[in-house]
Scaffold this active site. Structure first.
Site, mmCIF file in Angstrom:
data_model
loop_
_atom_site.group_PDB
_atom_site.id
_atom_site.type_symbol
_atom_site.label_atom_id
_atom_site.label_comp_id
_atom_site.label_asym_id
_atom_site.label_seq_id
_atom_site.Cartn_x
_atom_site.Cartn_y
_atom_site.Cartn_z
ATOM 1 N N ASP A 48 1.110 -1.468 0.091
ATOM 2 C CA ASP A 48 0.373 -0.460 -0.030
ATOM 3 C C ASP A 48 0.639 1.279 0.071
ATOM 4 O OD1 ASP A 48 -1.661 -2.116 0.411
ATOM 5 O OD2 ASP A 48 -2.872 -0.838 2.102
ATOM 6 N N GLU A 50 3.925 1.418 -1.011
ATOM 7 C CA GLU A 50 4.771 2.096 -2.639
ATOM 8 C C GLU A 50 3.641 2.817 -3.651
ATOM 9 O OE1 GLU A 50 7.156 2.496 -4.009
ATOM 10 O OE2 GLU A 50 6.549 2.199 -5.792
ATOM 11 N N ASP A 52 0.587 4.408 -2.559
ATOM 12 C CA ASP A 52 0.271 5.821 -1.948
ATOM 13 C C ASP A 52 1.214 6.397 -2.402
ATOM 14 O OD1 ASP A 52 -1.535 5.298 -0.588
ATOM 15 O OD2 ASP A 52 -0.404 4.459 0.987
ATOM 16 N N ILE A 98 -36.727 -7.536 -14.137
ATOM 17 C CA ILE A 98 -37.187 -8.856 -14.314
ATOM 18 C C ILE A 98 -38.224 -9.804 -14.404
ATOM 19 C CG2 ILE A 98 -35.522 -10.808 -14.808
ATOM 20 C CD1 ILE A 98 -33.240 -9.644 -13.748
ATOM 21 N N LYS A 136 -28.507 -12.693 -8.107
ATOM 22 C CA LYS A 136 -29.208 -11.242 -8.201
ATOM 23 C C LYS A 136 -28.692 -10.483 -6.753
ATOM 24 C CE LYS A 136 -34.364 -9.420 -9.008
ATOM 25 N NZ LYS A 136 -33.622 -8.737 -7.854
ATOM 26 N N LYS A 346 -36.374 -15.830 -6.429
ATOM 27 C CA LYS A 346 -35.650 -15.727 -5.369
ATOM 28 C C LYS A 346 -35.632 -17.199 -4.078
ATOM 29 C CE LYS A 346 -37.607 -11.411 -4.133
ATOM 30 N NZ LYS A 346 -37.268 -9.951 -4.324
HETATM 31 S S1 IVH Z 1 -29.500 -8.668 -15.139
HETATM 32 C C1 IVH Z 1 -33.204 -7.467 -18.418
HETATM 33 N N1 IVH Z 1 -28.573 -9.254 -13.432
HETATM 34 O O1 IVH Z 1 -32.103 -6.811 -10.684
HETATM 35 C C2 IVH Z 1 -32.307 -7.644 -17.023
HETATM 36 N N2 IVH Z 1 -29.697 -8.016 -12.879
HETATM 37 O O2 IVH Z 1 -35.391 -6.489 -11.995
HETATM 38 C C3 IVH Z 1 -31.475 -6.568 -17.030
HETATM 39 N N3 IVH Z 1 -29.813 -7.524 -10.535
HETATM 40 O O3 IVH Z 1 -33.089 -4.174 -10.308
HETATM 41 C C4 IVH Z 1 -30.617 -7.293 -15.438
HETATM 42 N N4 IVH Z 1 -28.574 -8.345 -9.654
HETATM 43 O O4 IVH Z 1 -30.073 -4.048 -11.324
HETATM 44 C C5 IVH Z 1 -29.163 -8.385 -13.944
HETATM 45 N N5 IVH Z 1 -27.227 -10.462 -11.943
HETATM 46 C C6 IVH Z 1 -27.764 -9.489 -11.883
HETATM 47 C C7 IVH Z 1 -28.421 -8.971 -11.299
HETATM 48 C C8 IVH Z 1 -29.761 -7.421 -11.631
HETATM 49 C C9 IVH Z 1 -29.484 -7.237 -9.961
HETATM 50 C C10 IVH Z 1 -31.259 -6.330 -10.236
HETATM 51 C C11 IVH Z 1 -30.754 -5.435 -11.257
HETATM 52 C C12 IVH Z 1 -32.593 -4.214 -10.759
HETATM 53 C C13 IVH Z 1 -33.373 -5.727 -11.404
HETATM 54 C C14 IVH Z 1 -34.626 -6.397 -12.118
#
Ligand code: IVH
Length: 708
Positions: A48, A50, A52, A98, A136, A346
């Site tokens: 670190d 270096e 800096d 999504i 996700k 989910k």
């Molecule tokens: S792809 C069309 N990949 O989920 C697909 N979204 O409703 C575009 N999110 O708030 C999104 N992890 O930010 C994608 N690995 C992931 C994700 C992701 C989280 C979030 C995204 C958005 C929500 C989609």
């Protein structure tokens, strides 16, 4: 690292200006490379210090030539003009949401695969579909715009069509490249999409800092409900310096609007290749992203990531499946505003509503009082929760949690469940506001809260059963009464078995009682009794330290012993008299006074004396002998230690009676070596002098024997 030159330019014909210019470019390339190694790969190549040093050199050169400062310079993360803050940004490719599968069983993945096959018109005889599965991330979606490889704009999702300009805060995130690596810089226009989030450990540390600030009377501060809210709040700050102080992280997971270079590229056939390209351009891409062939592989992924969820360093609320082939993604298209080719699958929620049945106060091993909400059982983050911490009195009052209220309970990772907020509607009538008890619910001793501190504590010390085990271990340790062989396990057995209530009981133990304990033979029982017997002859300083009075460490104990000479003089001293002792201020004096004001503590002291614990009294400095584990030893320091500065290490060694010398000789007892240790280390090896790292030094200071 050979592709980046590290020596100054040697062009003899270059003017000084040209040399500066070249060095600036060189430093920027070096810093970009090392920041990427450090923040994205988590695998730095240089210390670190270096890094800096390179940064300071660049800052100095840029200060000399302000006309050459560019927004993508590594010096320019914080401090960009917030003029465009929150201006609307049109998403040329809409930021979609999504489709979400709320059935949290892995089987739901099979239904998704079946639907995809049907929509693609595949027959059962056709091969399985390739997917990419990713976590996700539970943060906020961000679009990053790069103009010829330079970050020019960062925008929130907003309503999917129009977002807000948050460039000024997003550029403070070290994991977001200000300039792309590799062929990323040749792309005229590139939009990268991903998630800004806050790691759990960063979130916990941030909230802890916030609690301290609130306790110190900072009215404008609050704690954050969860990492997502903390991240969103940081991104939507006006002041980039405030955002920079809130540690954010980033994962890239896709592309938006792209204008390819005239010679073509980037051109991708599969989402998986997009992720590889993002990585090559310098973005963090989750190592958990995985190719999955067919629906069963998706279901397996859902199960596997679900099992890991608690131990991940960040929150996720599900996994995302994406059809890998981009031509198929195109073919599948969209329904309303959701792509048909992706699914968010989910996991059980990490926050739930439930009712507060009671608020109890628990006493920890150090005497700290913690209010705990007793809850109507609720399934959160995969387990049934019946208790949730409320941290301290201030937190309960600020959140205004009362018995009968409905509250949001959060359990994420292996962090203990907590009450994050009261949820409306409030019951009518409401319960009484919470008050910390004035006496310890376990032992009845006075509860104290020192000025500027968040926590309330039981002043019962040795007497309080909740603190007993800790107190006994402290009492018995080497630097205190030095009862050899009395460790964790044995103390648990003695206290749980009711054989020892106070430290005085140690001196009343008999052979028969001890020998009946599990895993205790006659021989070890005899050894322990002999060690207890030996400990009776001690010094006043050791005895004072052993009592475990808050704020009375070894050196204060020594000063007190030296000053007063006799225990009774200390027990009867007023706060003013105590403050006559060097380094004893109002807080320490009050703590000593409170301790000896508890009749239980005085009684334990009397019992100890009655059992034969003794020390030479009334001799002033002579009575104040505390162990000096490094007495007569000579040490040499070399290199950079992980946490101690050289001065701090020296002070600690000297306080322990040791000497610090400048060079290694046969008389040197130990060499303490850190990072980038030099010739002294070689010399030590040559002479066979034991070499320690910082942990070894600390062990030595703590008085334990070390084997280097
Ligand atoms: S792809 C069309 N990949 O989920 C697909 N979204 O409703 C575009 N999110 O708030 C999104 N992890 O930010 C994608 N690995 C992931 C994700 C992701 C989280 C979030 C995204 C958005 C929500 C989609």
């Amino acid at each position: 690292m050979s592709h980046i030159p590290s020596d100054p330019p040697s062009d003899l014909w270059a003017t000084a200006e040209q040399a500066d210019r070249q060095r600036i470019e060189q430093l920027r390339a070096l810093l970009r490379h090392h920041a990427w190694r450090y923040y994205v790969l988590d695998n730095p190549e240089i210390p670190d210090a270096e890094y800096d040093r390179l940064m300071q050199e660049l800052q100095a050169l840029e200060a000399r030539h302000p006309q050459w400062v560019t927004p993508d310079s590594p010096t320019q993360r914080v401090g960009a003009q917030p003029s465009a803050a929150f201006a609307p940004v049109e998403h040329r490719v809409p930021m979609l949401s999504i489709r979400t599968e709320t059935d949290t069983s892995p089987q739901a993945a099979l239904a998704f695969d079946a639907r995809i096959r049907k929509e693609l018109g595949l027959q059962p005889s056709d091969p399985p579909v390739d997917y990419v599965a990713e976590p996700k991330f539970d943060g906020l979606a961000i679009a990053l715009h790069y103009d010829h490889g330079v970050l020019v704009c960062a925008a929130t999702r907003g309503d999917g069509v129009t977002g807000e300009d948050v460039t000024h805060t997003v550029r403070t995130i070290a994991q977001v490249p200000l300039r792309l690596l590799g062929d990323g810089a040749t792309i005229p226009w590139l939009e990268v999409r991903g998630e800004v989030y806050m790691r759990r450990d960063d979130f916990e540390a941030l909230n802890e800092r916030q609690r301290q600030r609130i306790a110190a009377g900072d009215k404008g501060e609050k704690t954050f409900v969860n990492p997502r809210n903390a991240a969103a709040g940081a991104v939507r700050q006006l002041d980039p310096a405030v955002a920079a102080a809130r540690p954010l992280s980033f994962f890239a997971y896709g592309l938006g609007d792209v204008t390819p270079a005239p010679q073509g590229g980037p051109a991708f056939e599969r989402h998986w290749h997009v992720l590889q390209a993002l990585r090559a351009w310098g973005f963090p891409v989750s190592a958990l992203a995985q190719r999955c062939v067919g629906g069963q592989a998706l279901a397996d992924y859902h199960r596997r990531i679900g099992q890991m969820r608690d131990t991940l360093p960040f929150d996720i609320d599900g996994v995302v499946y994406k059809v890998d082939r981009l031509d198929w993604q195109q073919q599948l298209g969209f329904v309303t505003r959701e792509p048909r080719w992706a699914l968010a699958h989910k996991y059980p929620a990490q926050e739930q509503l439930t009712r507060v049945l009671a608020i109890e106060v628990q006493v920890g091993r150090t005497g700290k009082l913690t209010p705990v909400a007793k809850l109507e059982p609720v399934f959160v983050g995969g387990v049934t929760v019946t208790n949730a911490t409320l941290h301290n009195e201030d937190e309960v009052l600020r959140k205004d949690v009362r018995v009968g209220d409905t509250v949001i309970v959060r359990r994420a990772g292996d962090v203990i469940p907590e009450v994050v907020a009261v949820a409306p509607p409030l019951p009518e009538p409401r319960g009484e506001p919470f008050r910390m008890p004035s006496h310890c619910p376990v032992c009845g001793s006075a509860v104290v809260r020192e000025p500027g501190e968040v926590d309330h504590r039981c002043s019962g010390g040795l007497f309080c059963p909740a603190q007993r085990k800790q107190a006994i271990l402290h009492f018995a340790q080497r630097r205190a009464m030095d009862i050899e062989g009395l460790g964790d396990k044995l103390v648990d057995q003695l206290v749980d078995g009711g054989l020892v209530r106070t430290v005085a009981d140690l001196y009343r133990l008999g052979l028969r009682q001890l020998a009946e304990l599990p895993r205790m033979a006659d021989k070890s029982a005899n050894n322990l009794l002999a060690a207890i017997e030996r400990s009776k002859a001690t010094t006043l300083a050791r005895f004072l330290f052993a009592l475990g009075i808050r704020h009375v460490g070894e050196s204060t104990a020594r000063d007190l012993a030296r000053h007063f000479g006799r225990l009774d003089a200390i027990m009867d001293a007023s706060v003013e008299q105590l403050q006559q002792v060097p380094d004893v201020g109002p807080v320490v004096a009050a703590s000593i006074r409170t301790f000896f004001d508890q009749p239980h503590n005085r009684e334990v002291v009397e019992q100890l004396r009655a059992c034969g614990v003794h020390w030479p009294e009334g001799q002033g400095a002579a009575a104040a002998d505390v162990p000096q584990p490094l007495a007569g030893k000579t040490l040499v320091l070399t290199g950079t230690l992980p946490t101690l500065t050289r001065d701090e290490a020296k002070a600690l060694i000297e306080a322990a009676g040791g000497k610090v010398a400048g060079s290694v000789s046969r008389k040197t007892d130990y060499v303490v070596a850190g990072d980038a240790a030099g010739s002294k280390l070689d010399k030590a090896r040559e002479l066979g002098v034991p070499v320690l790292d910082e942990a070894g030094l600390r062990a030595l200071l703590a008085g334990s024997a070390v084997s280097p």
